[in-house]
Motif scaffolding. Structure first.
Motif, PDB file in Angstrom:
ATOM      1  N   MET A   1       0.847  -1.323   0.017  1.00 60.77           N
ATOM      2  CA  MET A   1      -0.103   0.015   0.165  1.00 60.77           C
ATOM      3  C   MET A   1       0.849   1.271   0.125  1.00 60.77           C
ATOM      4  SD  MET A   1      -2.835   1.348   2.670  1.00 60.77           S
ATOM      5  CE  MET A   1      -3.680  -0.230   2.553  1.00 60.77           C
ATOM      6  N   ASN A   2       0.453   2.508  -0.781  1.00 59.13           N
ATOM      7  CA  ASN A   2       1.070   3.517  -0.903  1.00 59.13           C
ATOM      8  C   ASN A   2       0.841   4.296   0.331  1.00 59.13           C
ATOM      9  OD1 ASN A   2       2.504   5.802  -1.641  1.00 59.13           O
ATOM     10  ND2 ASN A   2       1.579   5.884  -3.523  1.00 59.13           N
ATOM     11  N   ASN A   3       1.463   4.267   1.638  1.00 60.23           N
ATOM     12  CA  ASN A   3       0.793   4.677   2.803  1.00 60.23           C
ATOM     13  C   ASN A   3       1.323   6.529   2.676  1.00 60.23           C
ATOM     14  OD1 ASN A   3      -0.283   2.529   4.248  1.00 60.23           O
ATOM     15  ND2 ASN A   3       1.656   2.040   4.860  1.00 60.23           N
ATOM     16  N   THR A   4       2.057   6.743   1.836  1.00 61.06           N
ATOM     17  CA  THR A   4       2.468   8.176   1.787  1.00 61.06           C
ATOM     18  C   THR A   4       1.255   9.072   0.930  1.00 61.06           C
ATOM     19  OG1 THR A   4       3.769   7.866  -0.301  1.00 61.06           O
ATOM     20  CG2 THR A   4       5.058   7.835   1.801  1.00 61.06           C
ATOM     21  N   TYR A   6      -1.863   8.482   1.565  1.00 58.21           N
ATOM     22  CA  TYR A   6      -2.883   8.874   2.436  1.00 58.21           C
ATOM     23  C   TYR A   6      -2.499   9.811   3.573  1.00 58.21           C
ATOM     24  CZ  TYR A   6      -4.454   4.726   0.251  1.00 58.21           C
ATOM     25  OH  TYR A   6      -4.986   3.731  -0.752  1.00 58.21           O
ATOM     26  N   LYS A   7      -1.300  10.164   3.506  1.00 62.20           N
ATOM     27  CA  LYS A   7      -0.744  11.405   4.232  1.00 62.20           C
ATOM     28  C   LYS A   7      -0.681  12.858   3.879  1.00 62.20           C
ATOM     29  CE  LYS A   7       1.727   8.059   7.122  1.00 62.20           C
ATOM     30  NZ  LYS A   7       3.168   7.364   7.547  1.00 62.20           N
TER      31      LYS A   7
END
Length: 106
Positions: A1-4, A6-7
């Motif tokens: 998942m591309n967590n960056t 979502y930030k």
């Protein structure tokens, strides 16, 4: 998942817009006449495979947390049958997008 993703402020703004668009109601539950609060915005076509669709409205739906967990196999990361059903519902939009991308390449 591309967590960056979502930030980012861009994602937070988009997430709020989609939740508002959907009336803060889980769209899967709504299909069955149930009113369940939504707290998650789901990418119908996964951002890991289609990053270009990360902020495209038709690729985003509001879901409750438990329903969102039913869209992905949390062990393998694969799309579940329920997730695939939503992809099928958005097939027309997806195919239109693919054609537009192909035109850009020419």
């Amino acid at each position: 998942m591309n967590n960056t993703l979502y930030k980012t402020k861009r994602w937070e703004k988009k997430r709020k817009r989609i939740l508002k668009r959907d009336g803060y109601i889980c769209q899967q539950s709504r299909r069955y006449g149930r009113t369940v609060s939504a707290d998650t915005v789901h990418h119908i076509y996964p951002v890991e495979e289609y990053p270009e669709l990360a902020f495209v409205n038709w690729n985003l739906i509001s879901l409750s947390g438990p329903v969102h967990n039913k869209m992905h196999d949390r062990v393998t990361g694969d799309i579940t049958e329920l997730g695939k059903q939503w992809q099928e519902r958005r097939r027309t939009e997806f195919e239109r997008w693919v054609k537009e991308e192909e035109k850009k390449e020419c």
